[in-house]
Design an enzyme around this catalytic site. Structure first.
Site, PDB file in Angstrom:
ATOM      1  N   SER A 142      46.518  47.462  80.206  1.00 19.37           N
ATOM      2  CA  SER A 142      45.069  47.394  80.028  1.00 19.37           C
ATOM      3  C   SER A 142      44.665  46.548  78.820  1.00 19.37           C
ATOM      4  O   SER A 142      43.650  46.815  78.177  1.00 19.37           O
ATOM      5  CB  SER A 142      44.477  48.805  79.910  1.00 19.37           C
ATOM      6  OG  SER A 142      43.210  48.868  80.500  1.00 19.37           O
ATOM      7  N   SER A 187      38.053  48.624  82.508  1.00 19.85           N
ATOM      8  CA  SER A 187      39.350  47.990  82.795  1.00 19.85           C
ATOM      9  C   SER A 187      39.829  48.150  84.233  1.00 19.85           C
ATOM     10  O   SER A 187      40.849  47.541  84.602  1.00 19.85           O
ATOM     11  CB  SER A 187      40.413  48.522  81.835  1.00 19.85           C
ATOM     12  OG  SER A 187      40.237  47.970  80.548  1.00 19.85           O
ATOM     13  N   GLU A 203      36.181  40.386  79.186  1.00 18.34           N
ATOM     14  CA  GLU A 203      36.324  41.434  78.176  1.00 18.34           C
ATOM     15  C   GLU A 203      35.535  41.069  76.914  1.00 18.34           C
ATOM     16  O   GLU A 203      34.891  41.934  76.319  1.00 18.34           O
ATOM     17  CB  GLU A 203      37.806  41.619  77.828  1.00 18.34           C
ATOM     18  CG  GLU A 203      38.603  42.391  78.869  1.00 18.34           C
ATOM     19  CD  GLU A 203      38.403  43.891  78.746  1.00 18.34           C
ATOM     20  OE1 GLU A 203      37.697  44.336  77.815  1.00 18.34           O
ATOM     21  OE2 GLU A 203      38.956  44.616  79.586  1.00 18.34           O
ATOM     22  N   LYS A 211      40.709  45.019  86.042  1.00 18.20           N
ATOM     23  CA  LYS A 211      42.008  44.338  85.922  1.00 18.20           C
ATOM     24  C   LYS A 211      42.882  44.537  87.155  1.00 18.20           C
ATOM     25  O   LYS A 211      43.869  43.806  87.318  1.00 18.20           O
ATOM     26  CB  LYS A 211      42.718  44.828  84.661  1.00 18.20           C
ATOM     27  CG  LYS A 211      42.000  44.378  83.392  1.00 18.20           C
ATOM     28  CD  LYS A 211      42.432  45.144  82.168  1.00 18.20           C
ATOM     29  CE  LYS A 211      41.541  44.759  80.984  1.00 18.20           C
ATOM     30  NZ  LYS A 211      41.582  45.726  79.892  1.00 18.20           N
TER      31      LYS A 211
END
Length: 279
Positions: free
Chosen positions: A114, A50, A150, A53
């Site tokens: 997240s 993550s 993802e 991101k």
């Protein structure tokens, strides 16, 4: 007499010592922003999970600055957008039948919370991972690769290694964030606020810092396979008592150690960096 700064060689040795309990691959980048003082330990490429991101959030806000997106734009999040049950997504959990959210809400959910579903919806709005990677190259950041979504990572455990970063690349990203490269002042301020207010990873970069130390950061975590965890990460900007900022990136990869040990490595490295310059 002018302050000559910390002994960077001694700090590098200390980082290597602190990383040993992870029993995996540990990559660390530390830099005093606005100076050439930096330490990089472990030059390999690490799965971000993550952490990706963070550049995603920057790319989204750059699109907002260009007028291609609006933070107020409403977006339908459908069941088809949900990441798998094994992946973190409060949006999916709270709205099992789908929901409509603004781009600003999706940004907060992805960069601050997240949320995997939010990240993929934002990626789709941008045009895919290649658009994030193109943004990074456009602002001069190398060594950070965004190649998969993802959902890709949820379907294939090994896909996470394609979204990778070197410690030096992570420092370049954090320097770009600090400088607001490619972003308006308003967008930079917004993203830093989101990253500072996040409650994720309390035992990582923030874990051993003095209470109240401002930390704008993004964590990344994978699940384990055969007792080995591919990614336990945290990268961010740490504000020193005198207002200077440190860029700190710690990647703990392919580690058989337990959660507490992996997170302690990150916290210990951050504290060593803080102490080196706070003195």
């Amino acid at each position: 007499m002018a302050d000559e700064g910390p002994d960077l060689g001694a700090l590098a040795d200390e980082v290597e010592r602190l990383a040993a309990p992870a029993e995996g691959r540990v990559g660390v980048g530390i830099a005093l922003l606005g100076s050439d003082e930096a330490v990089v330990v472990g030059e390999g490429r690490h799965p971000m999970q993550s952490v990706f991101k963070l550049p995603l959030g920057m790319a989204v806000l750059a699109a907002v600055d260009r007028g291609e997106l609006s933070l107020d734009r409403r977006v339908a999040v459908t069941l088809a957008d949900f990441v798998s049950d094994r992946q973190h997504s409060p949006i999916r959990d709270r709205h099992p039948d789908g929901v409509e959210l603004s781009v600003g809400e999706l940004l907060g959910a992805a960069a601050g919370g997240s949320d995997g579903t939010a990240a993929d919806v934002l990626l789709d709005l941008l045009g895919g991972p290649a658009e994030v990677e193109g943004f990074l190259r456009g602002i001069g950041v190398e060594g950070v690769d965004v190649a998969v979504t993802e959902k890709d990572m949820g379907r294939d455990y090994d896909a996470q290694y394609r979204n990778g970063a070197t410690p030096a690349g992570a420092l370049a990203l954090l320097r770009a964030l600090h400088a607001g490269r490619g972003l308006s002042q308003e967008s930079r301020t917004l993203l830093l606020r989101v990253l500072t207010e996040t409650t994720t990873g309390p035992n990582r970069l923030r874990g051993r810092l003095p209470e109240g130390t401002p930390v704008a950061h993004k964590t990344g975590t994978s699940r384990a396979r055969d007792g080995v965890t591919a990614a336990t990460n945290d990268v961010g900007l740490v504000t020193l008592p005198d207002g200077r900022r440190l860029a700190v990136a710690v990647f703990v990869s392919d580690s058989p150690a337990d959660d507490a040990t992996r997170e302690r490595v990150i916290a210990d490295v951050a504290r060593a960096a803080y102490d080196a310059w706070a003195r």
